[in-house]
Write a protein that holds these residues in place. Structure first.
Motif, PDB file in Angstrom:
ATOM      1  N   CYS A  35     -46.453  49.753  60.151  1.00  0.00           N
ATOM      2  CA  CYS A  35     -47.056  49.519  61.472  1.00  0.00           C
ATOM      3  C   CYS A  35     -46.796  48.079  61.922  1.00  0.00           C
ATOM      4  N   LEU A  36     -46.946  47.137  61.004  1.00  0.00           N
ATOM      5  CA  LEU A  36     -46.685  45.736  61.336  1.00  0.00           C
ATOM      6  C   LEU A  36     -45.206  45.499  61.632  1.00  0.00           C
ATOM      7  N   SER A  37     -44.325  46.167  60.885  1.00  0.00           N
ATOM      8  CA  SER A  37     -42.879  46.048  61.143  1.00  0.00           C
ATOM      9  C   SER A  37     -42.537  46.608  62.512  1.00  0.00           C
ATOM     10  N   TYR A  38     -43.133  47.747  62.830  1.00  0.00           N
ATOM     11  CA  TYR A  38     -42.961  48.391  64.143  1.00  0.00           C
ATOM     12  C   TYR A  38     -43.360  47.416  65.253  1.00  0.00           C
ATOM     13  N   MET A  39     -44.535  46.797  65.083  1.00  0.00           N
ATOM     14  CA  MET A  39     -45.047  45.821  66.038  1.00  0.00           C
ATOM     15  C   MET A  39     -44.077  44.647  66.194  1.00  0.00           C
ATOM     16  N   PHE A  40     -43.611  44.119  65.074  1.00  0.00           N
ATOM     17  CA  PHE A  40     -42.740  42.942  65.096  1.00  0.00           C
ATOM     18  C   PHE A  40     -41.456  43.214  65.875  1.00  0.00           C
ATOM     19  N   PHE A  41     -40.761  44.286  65.530  1.00  0.00           N
ATOM     20  CA  PHE A  41     -39.443  44.526  66.128  1.00  0.00           C
ATOM     21  C   PHE A  41     -39.526  44.863  67.613  1.00  0.00           C
ATOM     22  N   VAL A  42     -40.522  45.650  68.024  1.00  0.00           N
ATOM     23  CA  VAL A  42     -40.650  45.998  69.442  1.00  0.00           C
ATOM     24  C   VAL A  42     -40.929  44.748  70.274  1.00  0.00           C
ATOM     25  N   ILE A  43     -41.893  43.935  69.842  1.00  0.00           N
ATOM     26  CA  ILE A  43     -42.254  42.723  70.590  1.00  0.00           C
ATOM     27  C   ILE A  43     -41.140  41.682  70.516  1.00  0.00           C
ATOM     28  N   PHE A  44     -40.498  41.563  69.354  1.00  0.00           N
ATOM     29  CA  PHE A  44     -39.434  40.574  69.202  1.00  0.00           C
ATOM     30  C   PHE A  44     -38.267  40.847  70.148  1.00  0.00           C
ATOM     31  N   PHE A  45     -37.786  42.082  70.186  1.00  0.00           N
ATOM     32  CA  PHE A  45     -36.633  42.381  71.033  1.00  0.00           C
ATOM     33  C   PHE A  45     -36.994  42.301  72.527  1.00  0.00           C
ATOM     34  N   ALA A  46     -38.241  42.621  72.867  1.00  0.00           N
ATOM     35  CA  ALA A  46     -38.669  42.434  74.257  1.00  0.00           C
ATOM     36  C   ALA A  46     -38.660  40.953  74.629  1.00  0.00           C
ATOM     37  N   SER A  47     -39.072  40.104  73.688  1.00  0.00           N
ATOM     38  CA  SER A  47     -39.071  38.656  73.930  1.00  0.00           C
ATOM     39  C   SER A  47     -37.649  38.113  74.079  1.00  0.00           C
ATOM     40  N   VAL A  48     -36.740  38.607  73.245  1.00  0.00           N
ATOM     41  CA  VAL A  48     -35.346  38.162  73.332  1.00  0.00           C
ATOM     42  C   VAL A  48     -34.741  38.589  74.672  1.00  0.00           C
ATOM     43  N   GLN A  49     -35.064  39.807  75.126  1.00  0.00           N
ATOM     44  CA  GLN A  49     -34.586  40.267  76.436  1.00  0.00           C
ATOM     45  C   GLN A  49     -35.051  39.323  77.539  1.00  0.00           C
ATOM     46  N   SER A  50     -36.326  38.951  77.480  1.00  0.00           N
ATOM     47  CA  SER A  50     -36.895  38.081  78.501  1.00  0.00           C
ATOM     48  C   SER A  50     -36.172  36.737  78.546  1.00  0.00           C
ATOM     49  N   TRP A  51     -35.957  36.121  77.383  1.00  0.00           N
ATOM     50  CA  TRP A  51     -35.331  34.803  77.343  1.00  0.00           C
ATOM     51  C   TRP A  51     -33.820  34.862  77.546  1.00  0.00           C
ATOM     52  N   THR A  52     -33.218  36.012  77.296  1.00  0.00           N
ATOM     53  CA  THR A  52     -31.798  36.169  77.634  1.00  0.00           C
ATOM     54  C   THR A  52     -31.615  36.134  79.150  1.00  0.00           C
ATOM     55  N   LEU A  53     -32.572  36.690  79.882  1.00  0.00           N
ATOM     56  CA  LEU A  53     -32.537  36.609  81.350  1.00  0.00           C
ATOM     57  C   LEU A  53     -32.640  35.156  81.814  1.00  0.00           C
ATOM     58  N   VAL A  54     -33.432  34.349  81.091  1.00  0.00           N
ATOM     59  CA  VAL A  54     -33.522  32.913  81.411  1.00  0.00           C
ATOM     60  C   VAL A  54     -32.175  32.239  81.167  1.00  0.00           C
ATOM     61  N   THR A  55     -31.515  32.588  80.068  1.00  0.00           N
ATOM     62  CA  THR A  55     -30.205  32.010  79.756  1.00  0.00           C
ATOM     63  C   THR A  55     -29.181  32.394  80.822  1.00  0.00           C
ATOM     64  N   MET A  56     -29.255  33.631  81.313  1.00  0.00           N
ATOM     65  CA  MET A  56     -28.372  34.062  82.408  1.00  0.00           C
ATOM     66  C   MET A  56     -28.632  33.235  83.667  1.00  0.00           C
ATOM     67  N   ALA A  57     -29.901  32.960  83.944  1.00  0.00           N
ATOM     68  CA  ALA A  57     -30.247  32.146  85.113  1.00  0.00           C
ATOM     69  C   ALA A  57     -29.682  30.735  84.964  1.00  0.00           C
ATOM     70  N   TYR A  58     -29.752  30.192  83.760  1.00  0.00           N
ATOM     71  CA  TYR A  58     -29.168  28.870  83.488  1.00  0.00           C
ATOM     72  C   TYR A  58     -27.669  28.874  83.759  1.00  0.00           C
ATOM     73  N   ASP A  59     -26.993  29.939  83.330  1.00  0.00           N
ATOM     74  CA  ASP A  59     -25.547  30.072  83.568  1.00  0.00           C
ATOM     75  C   ASP A  59     -25.235  30.069  85.063  1.00  0.00           C
ATOM     76  N   ARG A  60     -26.022  30.807  85.843  1.00  0.00           N
ATOM     77  CA  ARG A  60     -25.793  30.864  87.300  1.00  0.00           C
ATOM     78  C   ARG A  60     -26.103  29.512  87.953  1.00  0.00           C
ATOM     79  N   LEU A  61     -27.138  28.830  87.449  1.00  0.00           N
ATOM     80  CA  LEU A  61     -27.504  27.517  87.996  1.00  0.00           C
ATOM     81  C   LEU A  61     -26.346  26.526  87.866  1.00  0.00           C
ATOM     82  N   ILE A  62     -25.768  26.447  86.669  1.00  0.00           N
ATOM     83  CA  ILE A  62     -24.660  25.513  86.444  1.00  0.00           C
ATOM     84  C   ILE A  62     -23.439  25.931  87.260  1.00  0.00           C
ATOM     85  N   ALA A  63     -23.167  27.250  87.325  1.00  0.00           N
ATOM     86  CA  ALA A  63     -21.987  27.738  88.037  1.00  0.00           C
ATOM     87  C   ALA A  63     -22.042  27.417  89.527  1.00  0.00           C
TER      88      ALA A  63
END
Length: 333
Positions: free
Chosen positions: A104-132
């Motif tokens: 159950c704890l592993s389930y919790m970790f992976f679901v929340i972790f990958f959602a967090s990475v998705q969120s911050w990947t969108l921030v990284t994409m925004a950074y790329d567009r800002l510089i471009a």
């Protein structure tokens, strides 16, 4: 909504959680069609993101910093859906209501972790567009493969540390009452609220998670686009503005698809009562649909990807023709 009964046992040697379906996905007519839809969503998510990953990997013209970020997004979409949907279907469709505490704890970790990475990947994409857009002449010296690798690696390590700490703090809690997890997976909030002892630290971690997952990334993205619009307002040519904004279209669609459902779900849950079944279905779709649509958006809205797909198809076709000709020649000999 997943629930845990008094059958849950927490001892030194083993912890077992029994998941029951008291509220969520209950008394819904033709619910199996919804499960079939989730299964379809998962299959298409795997195919779509797998295809996008393959195209970026195989086509050398896409081996650029920008598409390193897209590759990271597709990978986290694929892993996030794999972490969530198969277990969700196994629990509710096949009525397997037991889950080991550690699982159950592993389930919790992976679901929340990958959602967090998705969120911050969108921030990284925004950074790329800002510089471009704001620093076009310095883009290739600032946004390099090394800098993007460093950013993405830092995000993964930082988020692993934060989420692991948050999940690890569950172990300090005692569960002495009926364990009914009111969610469609082992979510952090519904689990820690079941504890008998003080949960202040867990509440603070949950608040920090909301900030890390939603608020801070959204602030960064909004600030980025404010800077972009200010820079574009100083551009005299209307055509240049439209051309620059066109490069942001795919990213803006991804941002809306990710943050809007999460925002609506959280605001609605706090503003008024939502039927548990409706909340469960909406939450499940919020976690799964963006991962399905992300590769479609990038495949259809990005000219570079479409050109890469055409080149890849042409290469595969030529290889098949050559193999056929070689086989025919061997047969004649």
């Amino acid at each position: 909504m997943t629930t845990v009964s008094n059958a849950a046992v927490k001892s030194e040697s083993t912890r077992i959680t029994r998941i029951q379906n008291h509220f969520g996905f209950s008394n819904i007519p033709h619910i199996r069609y919804y499960y079939a839809f989730l299964c379809f969503v998962y299959i298409m998510t795997v195919l779509g993101n797998g295809f996008l990953l393959s195209v970026i990997w195989l086509v050398k013209t896409l081996h650029t910093p920008k598409y390193m970020i897209v590759f990271n997004m597709a990978l986290t979409d694929l892993c996030g859906s794999t972490a969530l949907i198969p277990k969700l279907l196994d629990t509710f469709l096949f009525d397997r209501r037991y889950i080991i505490y550690e699982a159950c704890l592993s389930y919790m970790f992976f679901v929340i972790f990958f959602a967090s990475v998705q969120s911050w990947t969108l921030v990284t994409m925004a950074y790329d567009r800002l510089i471009a857009i704001c620093f076009p002449l310095r883009y290739h010296s600032i946004v390099t493969e090394q800098s993007i690798t460093t950013i993405l690696l830092f995000l993964w390590i930082f988020l692993v540390s934060v989420i692991a700490t948050m999940v690890g703090l569950i172990n300090r809690l005692s569960f002495c009452r009926s364990l009914v997890v009111k969610g469609f997976f082992c979510d952090h909030g519904p689990v820690y609220r079941l504890a008998c002892n003080d949960t202040t630290l867990n509440y603070n971690m949950a608040s920090a998670l909301v900030a890390i997952l939603i608020i801070i990334p959204l602030i960064f993205i909004i600030a980025t686009y404010v800077c972009i619009f200010i820079a574009l307002s100083r551009t005299t040519s209307r055509e240049e503005r439209l051309r620059a904004l066109k490069t942001c279209t795919s990213h803006l669609i991804l941002v809306v698809m990710f943050f809007l459902p999460i925002g609506i779900t959280n605001i609605a849950a706090r503003a008024s009562y939502i039927d548990p079944n409706a909340r469960m279905i909406n939450s499940a779709l919020t976690h799964t649909i963006p991962a399905l649509l992300d590769p479609i958006v990038y495949a259809l809205k990005t000219e570079e990807v479409m050109n890469a797909v055409k080149k890849l198809c042409k290469r595969i076709y030529l290889n098949l023709v050559l193999c056929f000709l070689k086989a025919s020649k061997c047969l004649r000999n």
